[in-house]
Write a protein that holds these residues in place. Structure first.
Motif, PDB file in Angstrom:
ATOM      1  N   VAL A  47       0.831  -1.221   0.000  1.00  0.00           N
ATOM      2  CA  VAL A  47       0.000   0.000   0.000  1.00  0.00           C
ATOM      3  C   VAL A  47       0.860   1.264   0.000  1.00  0.00           C
ATOM      4  O   VAL A  47       0.456   2.292  -0.544  1.00  0.00           O
ATOM      5  CB  VAL A  47      -1.007   0.040   1.195  1.00  0.00           C
ATOM      6  N   THR A  48       2.071   1.183   0.587  1.00  0.00           N
ATOM      7  CA  THR A  48       2.930   2.375   0.593  1.00  0.00           C
ATOM      8  C   THR A  48       3.548   2.646  -0.769  1.00  0.00           C
ATOM      9  O   THR A  48       4.214   3.671  -0.961  1.00  0.00           O
ATOM     10  CB  THR A  48       4.056   2.264   1.646  1.00  0.00           C
ATOM     11  N   SER A  49       3.368   1.734  -1.733  1.00  0.00           N
ATOM     12  CA  SER A  49       3.825   2.027  -3.098  1.00  0.00           C
ATOM     13  C   SER A  49       2.648   2.395  -4.012  1.00  0.00           C
ATOM     14  O   SER A  49       2.831   2.612  -5.201  1.00  0.00           O
ATOM     15  CB  SER A  49       4.588   0.826  -3.682  1.00  0.00           C
ATOM     16  N   MET A  50       1.416   2.444  -3.438  1.00  0.00           N
ATOM     17  CA  MET A  50       0.234   2.811  -4.236  1.00  0.00           C
ATOM     18  C   MET A  50       0.067   4.332  -4.252  1.00  0.00           C
ATOM     19  O   MET A  50      -0.014   4.968  -3.192  1.00  0.00           O
ATOM     20  CB  MET A  50      -1.038   2.170  -3.646  1.00  0.00           C
ATOM     21  N   PRO A  51       0.012   4.942  -5.444  1.00  0.00           N
ATOM     22  CA  PRO A  51      -0.091   6.412  -5.547  1.00  0.00           C
ATOM     23  C   PRO A  51      -1.286   6.999  -4.790  1.00  0.00           C
ATOM     24  O   PRO A  51      -1.152   8.043  -4.142  1.00  0.00           O
ATOM     25  CB  PRO A  51      -0.235   6.638  -7.059  1.00  0.00           C
ATOM     26  N   ASP A  52      -2.457   6.339  -4.844  1.00  0.00           N
ATOM     27  CA  ASP A  52      -3.649   6.872  -4.175  1.00  0.00           C
ATOM     28  C   ASP A  52      -3.453   6.946  -2.660  1.00  0.00           C
ATOM     29  O   ASP A  52      -3.871   7.912  -2.013  1.00  0.00           O
ATOM     30  CB  ASP A  52      -4.873   5.996  -4.487  1.00  0.00           C
TER      31      ASP A  52
END
Length: 529
Positions: A47-52
């Protein structure tokens, strides 16, 4: 019955013990605590690599990853807040461990697992519904409390309920579930990253509710261990459970040994103080060292941040998540190898072989990244990228059949009953402390060390392999209650701590008894574990 045989007891007595369905089912249900832990480890990196997700909670990092003009490969994710999102779980787990030690001893292993499940469920709800960073961090803290309680109770539960000859394999179920949880999280992240509309990360965090529910329901239905019931004075119930889990009526010798072990344990009113006694020092030193070394293999750095790490070395978003799924799958398969080999080959062989494999793979990754990936370029061709993933998989596989499961197995089986709960508490506490340190520092270390981060961890792998070679004895097929006689008194160094030196024990009245030449006033020296 699923199988049969004997478990060895003190003095060479053979205890009859079949591998009963209730043991297998109880262990599978309990080990879902590992599933929850693994999912939490795996999901945070995705999740920490997801832009949103970054745009909503960490806008500074989001802008840095988007601005190619100021982008630095190794430093674009270097943010203390982002690291706190990951590491807050482990700091909370560290604190919860102290309370978990009390509940494990006074309320039993089963109720402690139930408490862990409740913490997990509340934490998942807060995370999935998070509207701001504070709500997100509070959810992670509650998940951390669950981790503290689960990691305290589950390894003890598994060690105590399993027959001696398959204790290693069943205990590794916990670590297997950790690896399955990581793989499950990576697969979920791979799917949710493709969701349009900016809510994919909520689904990733919310699906942690599945293992949380499994652990909670499992804790309601499993039986507590005979050791725990007898320790709390429920002798008849303990005997009945022992009969059920061993699948035989011939349980009197093992029952009497458990009662005796419990009686000796009750002489110790302050187990944490007792841990520091000379004869408990080998177990304490090895348990603490194994936890520190387990984190300094660099495994959690890779598992927390695998998508971020692969993105950093130039794989791109989807490719980095895909690579994380591959390493997660390798992790699971290699842990299965450990389940089948740990009680056959032994603990030392697995640790030493893995040391060589991890050292070489990390050095090779450092060399490739050092030559091909500079701070402002992504000059990693497809061939080199595949080689990096291959080497990381080689590293992960070695860890998964050695330091991963054995870092939990060995401490859970070497402490005598009177200090077992306190020993497990210290083990979990040290593990979570150093997991927190690595989680909080890794992205900053990656920024400053660059490819040298792998050389840093490989140096630690070399040191820990020497530690195992000289100081970690083999505990394969040795009953927990016989560790002192058959393991510690036979070791070239640790036997010096088992000599008949002067010691002070605290008796049941809170007074100190003098132990000299192997005798303790107040109870029979032959009952010492």
């Amino acid at each position: 019955m699923a199988g049969g045989g004997f478990a060895t007891g003190s003095g060479g007595t053979q205890f009859e013990a079949k591998i009963t369905p209730i043991v297998i089912i109880s262990c599978i249900m309990a080990a879902t605590g590992g599933l929850m832990f693994g999912y939490d480890v795996g999901v945070s990196g995705g999740v920490t690599s997801m832009p949103d997700f970054l745009e909503k909670f960490f806008p500074v990092v989001y802008r840095r990853t988007r601005d190619e003009g100021i982008n630095s490969n190794y430093c674009k994710y270097d943010n203390q807040g982002l690291q706190m999102f990951t590491s807050s779980l482990y700091l909370a787990g560290l604190t919860a461990t102290f309370f978990a030690s009390y509940t494990t001893r006074r309320l039993g292993r089963r109720l402690t697992m139930l408490i862990a499940g409740v913490f997990f469920i509340i934490g998942v709800i807060l995370n999935a519904a998070a509207q701001d960073l504070a709500m997100l961090i509070i959810g992670r803290i509650l998940l951390g409390c669950g981790v503290g309680f689960a990691n305290q109770a589950v390894p003890l539960f598994l060690s105590e309920i399993a027959p001696t000859r398959i204790r290693g394999g069943l205990n590794i179920l916990f670590q297997l579930n950790v690896t399955i949880g990581i793989l499950f999280a990576n697969l979920v992240n791979y799917g949710t990253a493709k969701i349009k509309g900016g809510w994919g990360w909520r689904l990733s965090l919310g699906l942690a509710g599945i293992p949380a529910l499994l652990l909670t329901v499992g804790a309601i239905f499993v039986v507590d261990t005979p050791n725990s019931l007898i320790e709390r004075g429920h002798l008849d119930e303990g005997k009945a459970v022992l009969r059920r889990i061993r699948g035989t009526d011939n349980i009197e010798p093992e029952f009497l040994e458990l009662v005796e072990a419990s009686r000796v344990a009750k002489q110790v009113k302050h187990p944490f103080r007792n841990l520091l006694m000379r004869r408990n020092r080998p177990q304490l030193v090895i348990s603490v060292a194994l936890q520190i070394f387990q984190q300094f293999t660099g495994i959690n750095a890779i598992m927390f941040y695998a998508p971020v790490l692969f993105d950093t070395v130039g794989f791109g978003g989807n490719a980095s998540l895909y690579s994380a799924v591959i390493t997660g799958a390798v992790n699971v398969v290699s842990t299965v190898v450990s389940i089948y080999s740990v009680d056959k080959l032994g603990r030392r062989i697995l640790l030493l072989e893995a040391g060589v494999q991890m050292f070489l793979s990390q050095v090779l990754v450092a060399v490739i990244l050092g030559i091909k990936v500079t701070d402002h370029s992504e000059n990693l061709s497809k061939g080199y990228a595949i080689f990096v993933v291959l080497m990381i998989c080689t590293f992960v596989s070695a860890f998964a059949w050695s330091w991963g499961p054995l870092g939990w197995l060995i401490p859970s089986e070497i402490f005598p009953l009177e200090t077992r709960s306190a020993g497990q508490s210290v083990t979990v506490c040290v593990n979570l402390l150093f997991t927190f340190v690595i989680a909080q520092a890794f992205l900053s270390m990656l920024c400053h060390f660059k490819y040298g981060i792998f050389l840093f961890f490989s140096g630690w792998v070399f040191i820990m392999s020497l530690f195992v070679l000289f100081l970690v004895p083999e505990t394969k097929n040795v009953p927990i209650e016989e560790m002192t006689e058959r393991v510690w008194k036979q070791h070239w160094l640790w036997k010096r701590f088992m000599d008949n030196s002067l010691e002070y024990e605290e008796n049941g009245n809170g007074e100190e008894n003098v132990k000299k030449n192997g005798h303790v006033t107040g109870f029979d020296p032959n009952s010492q574990l």
